[in-house]
Write a protein that holds these residues in place. Sequence first.
Motif, PDB file in Angstrom:
ATOM      1  N   GLY A  27       0.786  -1.226   0.000  1.00 22.45           N
ATOM      2  CA  GLY A  27       0.000   0.000   0.000  1.00 22.45           C
ATOM      3  C   GLY A  27       0.812   1.267   0.000  1.00 22.45           C
ATOM      4  N   ASP A  28       2.134   1.190   0.223  1.00 19.62           N
ATOM      5  CA  ASP A  28       2.971   2.394   0.182  1.00 19.62           C
ATOM      6  C   ASP A  28       2.943   3.003  -1.220  1.00 19.62           C
ATOM      7  OD1 ASP A  28       3.705   2.162   2.805  1.00 19.62           O
ATOM      8  OD2 ASP A  28       5.752   1.471   2.424  1.00 19.62           O
ATOM      9  N   VAL A  29       2.910   4.313  -1.281  1.00 17.08           N
ATOM     10  CA  VAL A  29       2.994   5.015  -2.560  1.00 17.08           C
ATOM     11  C   VAL A  29       4.465   5.223  -2.892  1.00 17.08           C
ATOM     12  CG1 VAL A  29       2.434   7.126  -3.816  1.00 17.08           C
ATOM     13  CG2 VAL A  29       0.774   6.137  -2.223  1.00 17.08           C
ATOM     14  N   CYS A  30       4.913   4.662  -4.000  1.00 14.25           N
ATOM     15  CA  CYS A  30       6.327   4.660  -4.364  1.00 14.25           C
ATOM     16  C   CYS A  30       6.501   5.157  -5.796  1.00 14.25           C
ATOM     17  CB  CYS A  30       6.915   3.250  -4.252  1.00 14.25           C
ATOM     18  SG  CYS A  30       6.765   2.510  -2.607  1.00 14.25           S
ATOM     19  N   ALA A  31       7.552   5.936  -5.996  1.00 11.68           N
ATOM     20  CA  ALA A  31       7.853   6.467  -7.326  1.00 11.68           C
ATOM     21  C   ALA A  31       9.094   5.798  -7.888  1.00 11.68           C
ATOM     22  CB  ALA A  31       8.068   7.975  -7.252  1.00 11.68           C
ATOM     23  N   ALA A  55       3.244  -2.515  -3.320  1.00  7.72           N
ATOM     24  CA  ALA A  55       3.270  -1.054  -3.297  1.00  7.72           C
ATOM     25  C   ALA A  55       2.425  -0.489  -4.436  1.00  7.72           C
ATOM     26  CB  ALA A  55       4.707  -0.551  -3.418  1.00  7.72           C
ATOM     27  N   ARG A  56       2.007   0.748  -4.255  1.00  6.88           N
ATOM     28  CA  ARG A  56       1.302   1.484  -5.313  1.00  6.88           C
ATOM     29  C   ARG A  56       2.351   2.320  -6.044  1.00  6.88           C
ATOM     30  NH1 ARG A  56      -3.325   4.682  -2.413  1.00  6.88           N
ATOM     31  NH2 ARG A  56      -3.999   5.015  -4.577  1.00  6.88           N
ATOM     32  N   VAL A  57       2.612   1.985  -7.294  1.00  6.25           N
ATOM     33  CA  VAL A  57       3.773   2.504  -8.019  1.00  6.25           C
ATOM     34  C   VAL A  57       3.335   3.484  -9.099  1.00  6.25           C
ATOM     35  CG1 VAL A  57       5.853   1.875  -9.294  1.00  6.25           C
ATOM     36  CG2 VAL A  57       4.870   0.259  -7.645  1.00  6.25           C
ATOM     37  N   PHE A  58       4.103   4.576  -9.235  1.00  9.37           N
ATOM     38  CA  PHE A  58       3.954   5.440 -10.406  1.00  9.37           C
ATOM     39  C   PHE A  58       5.338   5.851 -10.895  1.00  9.37           C
ATOM     40  CE2 PHE A  58       4.154   8.493  -6.952  1.00  9.37           C
ATOM     41  CZ  PHE A  58       4.814   9.601  -7.473  1.00  9.37           C
ATOM     42  N   HIS A  59       5.392   6.278 -12.145  1.00 13.72           N
ATOM     43  CA  HIS A  59       6.660   6.641 -12.773  1.00 13.72           C
ATOM     44  C   HIS A  59       6.757   8.159 -12.960  1.00 13.72           C
ATOM     45  CE1 HIS A  59       8.235   2.666 -14.057  1.00 13.72           C
ATOM     46  NE2 HIS A  59       6.949   2.319 -13.993  1.00 13.72           N
ATOM     47  N   SER A  96       6.368   7.540  -0.057  1.00 14.91           N
ATOM     48  CA  SER A  96       7.038   6.787   1.002  1.00 14.91           C
ATOM     49  C   SER A  96       8.456   6.425   0.573  1.00 14.91           C
ATOM     50  CB  SER A  96       6.258   5.505   1.313  1.00 14.91           C
ATOM     51  OG  SER A  96       4.982   5.794   1.809  1.00 14.91           O
ATOM     52  N   PHE A  97       8.613   6.097  -0.720  1.00 11.05           N
ATOM     53  CA  PHE A  97       9.891   5.568  -1.204  1.00 11.05           C
ATOM     54  C   PHE A  97      10.072   5.967  -2.660  1.00 11.05           C
ATOM     55  CE2 PHE A  97      12.220   2.121  -3.365  1.00 11.05           C
ATOM     56  CZ  PHE A  97      13.402   2.149  -2.639  1.00 11.05           C
ATOM     57  N   VAL A  98      11.319   6.286  -3.029  1.00 13.06           N
ATOM     58  CA  VAL A  98      11.669   6.624  -4.408  1.00 13.06           C
ATOM     59  C   VAL A  98      12.786   5.700  -4.871  1.00 13.06           C
ATOM     60  CG1 VAL A  98      12.542   8.390  -5.983  1.00 13.06           C
ATOM     61  CG2 VAL A  98      11.036   9.045  -4.087  1.00 13.06           C
ATOM     62  N   ALA A  99      12.545   4.947  -5.937  1.00 14.97           N
ATOM     63  CA  ALA A  99      13.600   4.182  -6.602  1.00 14.97           C
ATOM     64  C   ALA A  99      14.218   5.089  -7.654  1.00 14.97           C
ATOM     65  CB  ALA A  99      13.028   2.922  -7.243  1.00 14.97           C
ATOM     66  N   ASP A 100      15.429   5.549  -7.381  1.00 17.15           N
ATOM     67  CA  ASP A 100      16.113   6.507  -8.240  1.00 17.15           C
ATOM     68  C   ASP A 100      16.862   5.752  -9.329  1.00 17.15           C
ATOM     69  OD1 ASP A 100      17.660   8.485  -9.389  1.00 17.15           O
ATOM     70  OD2 ASP A 100      18.908   8.834  -7.615  1.00 17.15           O
ATOM     71  N   CYS A 101      16.350   5.787 -10.546  1.00 20.45           N
ATOM     72  CA  CYS A 101      16.971   5.111 -11.682  1.00 20.45           C
ATOM     73  C   CYS A 101      17.555   6.114 -12.674  1.00 20.45           C
ATOM     74  CB  CYS A 101      15.959   4.207 -12.386  1.00 20.45           C
ATOM     75  SG  CYS A 101      15.383   2.822 -11.373  1.00 20.45           S
ATOM     76  N   ALA A 120      10.507  11.225   2.292  1.00 21.13           N
ATOM     77  CA  ALA A 120      10.731  10.111   1.371  1.00 21.13           C
ATOM     78  C   ALA A 120      12.053   9.411   1.674  1.00 21.13           C
ATOM     79  CB  ALA A 120      10.734  10.616  -0.071  1.00 21.13           C
ATOM     80  N   ARG A 121      12.061   8.115   1.482  1.00 18.44           N
ATOM     81  CA  ARG A 121      13.303   7.340   1.477  1.00 18.44           C
ATOM     82  C   ARG A 121      13.712   7.172   0.016  1.00 18.44           C
ATOM     83  NH1 ARG A 121       9.624   4.614   4.152  1.00 18.44           N
ATOM     84  NH2 ARG A 121       9.676   2.766   2.809  1.00 18.44           N
ATOM     85  N   VAL A 122      14.979   7.419  -0.302  1.00 17.14           N
ATOM     86  CA  VAL A 122      15.453   7.377  -1.683  1.00 17.14           C
ATOM     87  C   VAL A 122      16.565   6.340  -1.786  1.00 17.14           C
ATOM     88  CG1 VAL A 122      16.495   8.669  -3.585  1.00 17.14           C
ATOM     89  CG2 VAL A 122      14.876   9.811  -2.030  1.00 17.14           C
ATOM     90  N   LEU A 123      16.457   5.443  -2.741  1.00 17.86           N
ATOM     91  CA  LEU A 123      17.527   4.488  -3.029  1.00 17.86           C
ATOM     92  C   LEU A 123      17.947   4.661  -4.480  1.00 17.86           C
ATOM     93  CD1 LEU A 123      19.203   2.036  -1.921  1.00 17.86           C
ATOM     94  CD2 LEU A 123      17.581   0.600  -3.199  1.00 17.86           C
TER      95      LEU A 123
END
Length: 349
Positions: A27-31, A55-59, A96-101, A120-123
């Motif tokens: 359920g976390d909103v993650c980018a 997670a609920r993901v958007f780009h 909640s979280f950002v996957a930094d690509c 936000a937590r960023v990885l």
Amino acid sequence: MTADLRLEPRWIDGFAHVFGLCAVQRGDVCAVLSESASRRDLVQLAELGLARLGARVFHVVLPQRPVTTPVPVRSTGASDAIGGIDAVVAALARCSFVADCTVEGLMHAPELPAILAGGARVLYVSHEHPEILERCLPQPGDDAPVRDAMRRLKSARRMTVTSAAGTELEIGLEGARVGGVWGFTSKPGTLGHWPGGLVLAFPAAGRVRGTLVLDRGDVNLTFKRYLADPVRLVIDDDHVVDVVGDSPDAQMMRGHYAAWAEHEGHRGAYAVSHVGWGLNRRARWDAMLFYDKADFNGTELRAFGGNFLYSTGANEVAGRHTLGHFDLPLRGCTVALDGEVVVDAGRLV
């Protein structure tokens, strides 16, 4: 642009594992943040790994920005993909979280503080072949040696670095900012990168002097090149004042430094950015041999256990800003904090 790869199920497993270590919950909103030059396989793996956790993901996908410098910008950790767009910053900060690509990563991007301030937590998922990420998959407990090294570094007043090749560096640590990464991050408002496993200090102004000798086989990660011949850097008042050597390695470094100085009108690219050492026993010094340059970003070589990492370029603690950056992992160095050895001739103590 790299060729499309078949997404292996084990890579999806690995991404889900790492994002789980980052405390991503159902359920976390993650980018997933990327740019037009990002590796498509990493972007897809990030989405699938987050989806596996529920997670609920958007780009957020941004076009690559125009080149504005006469010198190629590499290895900075300061992505310019966001370009100061407030709406993008606001969207990422509320996650909640950002996957930094992104290609370079947000580690030193000007927008990062505002994103982290939102909680936000960023990885940063390093821009390289998924096999490298798979080999350097972080595990629970990997933070313990890095946290211990950070405590040691924060309490020290002086770092000395020596080597049989001739390195003799003195680094004052008063006023330095200390950081460490271990491949994941679970605390709101923090950033990590994968691969991880290193500890760093950003020294205050006027704290570094001595000689740094890059020996055969040491690495210039900005050039993605193992050195064929030694290069000696003479350092005074934080700045490289001489690059000694007649080899192509020395000539290319002199030319790169000079190009940044001419373009920017100051010598910030010659100055120390950060110093530290690698703690990742799964990372390998020789890994660069096995990958094409487009498939290799070199984060693994910044972290391999026992390397001394010396970097030149931007250093906010010292009030210096530049796009020029060298990451230089050295083998065989002895690193001591207030006389206590923490790396002995390239071996972790």
